[in-house]
Design an enzyme around this catalytic site. Structure first.
Site, PDB file in Angstrom:
ATOM      1  N   GLU A  24       0.614  -1.192  -0.267  1.00  0.00           N
ATOM      2  CA  GLU A  24       0.106  -0.196   0.309  1.00  0.00           C
ATOM      3  C   GLU A  24       0.643   1.196   0.385  1.00  0.00           C
ATOM      4  OE1 GLU A  24      -3.834   1.832   2.295  1.00  0.00           O
ATOM      5  OE2 GLU A  24      -3.048   0.209   2.578  1.00  0.00           O
ATOM      6  N   GLU A  28       4.262   4.942   3.884  1.00  0.00           N
ATOM      7  CA  GLU A  28       3.772   6.805   3.810  1.00  0.00           C
ATOM      8  C   GLU A  28       4.619   7.838   5.143  1.00  0.00           C
ATOM      9  OE1 GLU A  28       1.751   9.742   4.510  1.00  0.00           O
ATOM     10  OE2 GLU A  28       0.417   8.479   4.106  1.00  0.00           O
ATOM     11  N   ASP A  45      -2.662  12.004  -2.333  1.00  0.00           N
ATOM     12  CA  ASP A  45      -2.495  13.221  -2.863  1.00  0.00           C
ATOM     13  C   ASP A  45      -3.091  13.785  -4.216  1.00  0.00           C
ATOM     14  OD1 ASP A  45      -1.522  16.338  -3.035  1.00  0.00           O
ATOM     15  OD2 ASP A  45      -0.442  16.070  -1.352  1.00  0.00           O
ATOM     16  N   LYS A  98      -3.068  21.176  -8.240  1.00  0.00           N
ATOM     17  CA  LYS A  98      -1.978  22.139  -9.264  1.00  0.00           C
ATOM     18  C   LYS A  98      -1.236  22.525 -10.631  1.00  0.00           C
ATOM     19  CE  LYS A  98      -1.700  25.862  -5.374  1.00  0.00           C
ATOM     20  NZ  LYS A  98      -0.369  26.644  -5.029  1.00  0.00           N
ATOM     21  N   ASP A 119     -11.190  10.576  -5.762  1.00  0.00           N
ATOM     22  CA  ASP A 119     -13.031  11.483  -5.681  1.00  0.00           C
ATOM     23  C   ASP A 119     -12.323  13.324  -6.190  1.00  0.00           C
ATOM     24  OD1 ASP A 119     -11.077  12.245  -3.022  1.00  0.00           O
ATOM     25  OD2 ASP A 119     -12.369  14.224  -2.554  1.00  0.00           O
ATOM     26  N   THR A 132     -11.493   4.522   3.642  1.00  0.00           N
ATOM     27  CA  THR A 132     -10.895   4.889   4.260  1.00  0.00           C
ATOM     28  C   THR A 132     -11.146   5.961   4.902  1.00  0.00           C
ATOM     29  OG1 THR A 132     -10.096   6.436   2.504  1.00  0.00           O
ATOM     30  CG2 THR A 132      -8.877   4.203   2.760  1.00  0.00           C
ATOM     31  N   ARG A 133     -10.483   6.506   5.986  1.00  0.00           N
ATOM     32  CA  ARG A 133     -11.298   7.462   6.508  1.00  0.00           C
ATOM     33  C   ARG A 133     -11.197   9.132   5.522  1.00  0.00           C
ATOM     34  NH1 ARG A 133      -7.510   9.835  12.140  1.00  0.00           N
ATOM     35  NH2 ARG A 133      -8.234   7.243  12.226  1.00  0.00           N
ATOM     36  N   TYR A 134     -10.034   9.389   4.479  1.00  0.00           N
ATOM     37  CA  TYR A 134     -10.282  10.437   3.340  1.00  0.00           C
ATOM     38  C   TYR A 134     -11.704  10.377   2.806  1.00  0.00           C
ATOM     39  CZ  TYR A 134      -9.486  13.882   0.252  1.00  0.00           C
ATOM     40  OH  TYR A 134      -9.710  15.273  -0.400  1.00  0.00           O
ATOM     41  N   GLU A 135     -11.968   8.603   2.301  1.00  0.00           N
ATOM     42  CA  GLU A 135     -13.186   8.335   1.883  1.00  0.00           C
ATOM     43  C   GLU A 135     -14.238   9.055   2.042  1.00  0.00           C
ATOM     44  OE1 GLU A 135     -14.552   4.038  -0.658  1.00  0.00           O
ATOM     45  OE2 GLU A 135     -13.191   4.554   1.003  1.00  0.00           O
TER      46      GLU A 135
END
Length: 235
Positions: A63, A88, A137, A141, A173, A211-214
């Site tokens: 991962e 990570e 991420d 930009k 997303d 996931t938390r971000y999901e």
């Protein structure tokens, strides 16, 4: 505390490395547990990924950018027969994963607290059975797009270390990053998209762990897209 950065690595795919101050218990995990679980990076030669784990697991999954570690920990608990390498660079996320490893008594997780390419470059050919790149991420930009993890030279490296038939699971997303990733994955000869119907990219694949971000993205009303590619059989 983290692995020594490789100056040859350009266009890093991650942002900040430190967040808010850690609690003493999390700092203790970084000081005492991380050195035991950290993936070694030899100056010369490669890494036998199965040898990193007790009893040599049936397969090894990777991962990239595990965030706070909830997906990685859940997958490791659900698949004790698989060894997991999680990469990570964000120290707070590493501490969070270590806390989950301790709480769940997971013996099948190893950690690299640095750029994933450092370990990918040292893996043997066809040694990885599944790769996760989840809500990375998006570097929105234009001048930063070259830092996105999904790019040709990284896909070349992944195609080398992934076994024939291995899965690459990508989720995001950010629609711009999704289009970017889809274009580059479809254009790479080593990867085949497994989707045959819209639900294959609208819904997560079997065995998914949110996931938390999901969860935050869904709560904010953003659509999540799930791409699964398979490593083609080598000639």
């Amino acid at each position: 505390m983290s692995a020594v950065p490789d100056p040859r690595l350009a266009n890093r795919s991650y942002g900040r490395r430190y967040g808010r101050s850690l609690k003493p218990s999390r700092r203790q995990l970084l000081d005492e547990v991380l050195p035991v679980l950290r993936v070694p990076l030899p100056d010369a030669g490669g890494i036998d990924p199965r040898a990193l784990f007790p009893g040599r697991p049936e397969a090894v999954w990777l991962e990239v950018g595990f965030g706070a570690g909830e997906h990685l920990a859940a997958q490791a608990e659900a698949h004790p027969e698989v060894g997991f390498i999680g990469c990570e660079p964000f120290v707070n996320g590493v501490a969070s994963l270590l806390a989950q490893i301790e709480a769940r008594r997971l013996a099948n997780v190893r950690v690299l607290d640095d750029d994933a390419r450092l370990v990918i470059d040292r893996l043997p050919d066809a040694g990885i059975a599944r790769v996760f790149v989840l809500f990375a991420d998006p570097w929105p930009k234009a001048r930063h797009a070259k830092r996105r993890f999904i790019r040709p030279e990284v896909l070349d490296a992944l195609s080398r270390v992934m076994a024939d038939g291995a899965e690459l699971r990508f989720a995001s997303d950010d629609m711009d990053y999704i289009r970017w990733a889809l274009e580059r994955l479809l254009g790479h000869p080593a990867f085949a998209w497994t989707a045959v119907r819209p639900d294959d990219w609208r819904r997560p694949p079997p065995g998914w762990c949110e996931t938390r971000y999901e969860a935050k993205a869904k709560a904010a009303g953003r659509r999540c897209v799930y791409l699964t590619f398979r490593r083609r059989t080598r000639p």
